[in-house]
Write a protein that holds these residues in place. Structure first.
Motif, PDB file in Angstrom:
ATOM      1  N   PRO A  41      -4.085  -1.512   7.041  1.00 42.57           N
ATOM      2  CA  PRO A  41      -2.949  -1.949   6.219  1.00 42.57           C
ATOM      3  C   PRO A  41      -1.836  -2.512   7.098  1.00 42.57           C
ATOM      4  O   PRO A  41      -1.573  -1.999   8.188  1.00 42.57           O
ATOM      5  N   ILE A  52      -7.422   1.973   0.249  1.00 39.78           N
ATOM      6  CA  ILE A  52      -6.970   1.071   1.304  1.00 39.78           C
ATOM      7  C   ILE A  52      -6.364   1.822   2.478  1.00 39.78           C
ATOM      8  O   ILE A  52      -6.175   1.234   3.545  1.00 39.78           O
ATOM      9  N   TRP A  53      -6.078   3.122   2.303  1.00 42.51           N
ATOM     10  CA  TRP A  53      -5.553   3.894   3.423  1.00 42.51           C
ATOM     11  C   TRP A  53      -6.625   4.268   4.434  1.00 42.51           C
ATOM     12  O   TRP A  53      -6.307   4.789   5.504  1.00 42.51           O
ATOM     13  N   CYS A  98       0.798  -1.242   0.000  1.00 38.93           N
ATOM     14  CA  CYS A  98       0.000   0.000   0.000  1.00 38.93           C
ATOM     15  C   CYS A  98       0.821   1.277   0.000  1.00 38.93           C
ATOM     16  O   CYS A  98       0.491   2.224   0.710  1.00 38.93           O
ATOM     17  N   GLY A 121      -3.719   0.708  -3.978  1.00 39.43           N
ATOM     18  CA  GLY A 121      -3.155  -0.630  -3.986  1.00 39.43           C
ATOM     19  C   GLY A 121      -2.032  -0.843  -4.969  1.00 39.43           C
ATOM     20  O   GLY A 121      -1.450  -1.934  -5.007  1.00 39.43           O
TER      21      GLY A 121
END
Length: 438
Positions: free
Chosen positions: A167, A423-424, A76, A81
């Motif tokens: 993550p 994804i953060w 990440c 991604g």
């Protein structure tokens, strides 16, 4: 859902490794090649950098993505991604731009009990490069990795305590591609938040302890004390979320502490860049004046009588970051603002337009005129006019040597231009939990 919740049942076979490296070369190496070309790198430099990238970096990006299959471990370094983020560094007082990139090296065992947090491949890659990158030095890397990495057993014990969606990355690598046969400059980024979960020790204290252990060329104590004073006075408004080191053997080697902040206005940006007034003087004032000129151009605040100082420029919950760059025996650090332009309203083309206006204003008409066209050449599959997300961050600082010093960061968008995931967001959730416990 994160890899440690629902791992896939299959793993890439060894005979696919060459195919994986070819995939990463095509999706990350070729855009890098085009970016070097439009940035006027001499052909010998370009070929040297690309040969090194193809030999070392592409194979270190791990298994290529398989449609419909969740990866065993999700890198990440980029919010979408992608395992590789390219960047262009602009120096106001130089006609040349430096090309950089950031990766998460991903091992074949990443996400397994042997390497749950994907730590091993970074060390392996750096050691393999040691004989081919003459200036590479791992003294500070070894200190920070000992302080912040986990054994496989400790990582396995920690996993059940990590909130779903967090993550798991522990380390990223970044490289500056220098000109004139200057080689490559390596940097390493560590994320200390999982170590905070394990130990209960605040991230700033984990990072400062490691920084104080780096004494080869002198002491980082003075800038650490100044930054710690700012953080304590802020009563939790600013927290350490990442730390980076320069992998060189030099008194100029930096330790860069990245702060999570509440900056979403120009006034707050000025506050954090001066560390609450602790940094001052003519150079600081000149830098703040330049930022005050950039701000309304970048965020298109020129209409409707908007107060550029107080206008909130991001949606609720989105903020700028700040990097605090420390060197040994120098009491006052330097600061750099990191602006998450991917969260701005509008498209990448509008960001290009704003940047072009700014570069032209600062005397770089040629760069301004070609900026968007060059970016379209580098990423021919990205729809700059219709989407946003190719630009991830823009950093801003000001120095006596270079004047305005900015870096534009770009996602390689491995998973397509229309990926909705961020994804953060798992980091956002975790820092919210951390704030409640302080």
């Amino acid at each position: 859902m994160t890899p440690h919740q629902n791992p896939p049942v299959v793993k890439a076979d060894a005979h696919h490794h060459g195919d994986d490296a070819t995939f990463w070369w095509q999706t990350t190496g070729l855009p890098l090649s085009r970016l070097l070309a439009v940035s006027d790198y001499a052909e010998p430099d370009r070929q040297s950098h690309l040969a090194w990238y193809r030999r070392f970096v592409a194979p270190a990006l791990g298994p290529r993505p398989v449609p419909g299959v969740r990866p065993l471990f999700q890198p990440c370094p980029v919010y979408d991604g992608s395992p590789c983020e390219l960047s262009t560094n602009f120096k106001e007082r130089s006609p040349q731009r430096t090309i950089r990139f950031t990766i998460e090296a991903t091992g074949r065992d990443a996400g397994t009990p042997g390497d749950p947090f994907n730590q091993a491949e970074t060390t392996r890659l750096l050691r393999a490069m040691a004989g081919h990158v003459p200036c590479l030095d791992l003294h500070q890397y070894d200190i920070f990795s000992r302080a912040l990495f986990f054994s496989p057993e400790d990582a396995q014990a920690l996993l059940p305590r990590v909130a779903p969606g967090t993550p798991l990355s522990q380390v990223w690598l970044a490289f500056d591609l220098l000109r004139g046969g200057g080689g490559i400059m390596a940097k390493v980024y560590f994320m200390p938040i999982l170590k905070w979960i394990e130990t209960g020790t605040e991230t700033k204290d984990l990072v400062f302890a490691a920084a104080r252990a780096c004494t080869r060329h002198g002491s980082y104590d003075a800038p650490v004390r100044l930054l710690d004073d700012f953080l304590v006075a802020g009563a939790g408004a600013f927290v350490v979320e990442m730390v980076a080191i320069d992998c060189i053997d030099s008194p100029d080697a930096r330790i860069k502490v990245y702060l999570r902040t509440n900056v979403n206005t120009l006034a707050r940006a000025k506050h954090v860049l001066t560390l609450g007034g602790r940094l001052s003087g003519p150079l600081v004032e000149e830098g703040l004046a330049a930022l005050s000129e950039l701000w309304p151009i970048l965020f298109r605040l020129g209409e409707g009588g908007v107060d550029a100082e107080t206008a909130e420029i991001f949606p609720s919950g989105s903020y700028c970051g700040c990097a605090v760059e420390m060197k040994v025996e120098r009491e006052e650090p330097e600061t750099k603002l990191h602006i998450p332009v991917r969260k701005m309203e509008g498209t990448d083309a509008q960001i290009c337009e704003s940047l072009a206006a700014w570069f032209d204003k600062r005397g770089h008409a040629g760069f301004a005129a070609t900026y968007k066209k060059n970016l379209e050449h580098v990423f021919p599959d990205h729809d700059l006019d219709g989407t946003r997300g190719t630009h991830t961050f823009i950093s801003f600082s000001f120095s006596k040597r270079f004047g305005v010093y900015m870096t534009m960061y770009y996602s390689t968008r491995i998973f397509g231009a229309h990926l909705k995931a961020d994804i953060w967001e798992g980091y956002d959730d975790l820092w919210g939990m951390e704030a409640k416990e302080r």
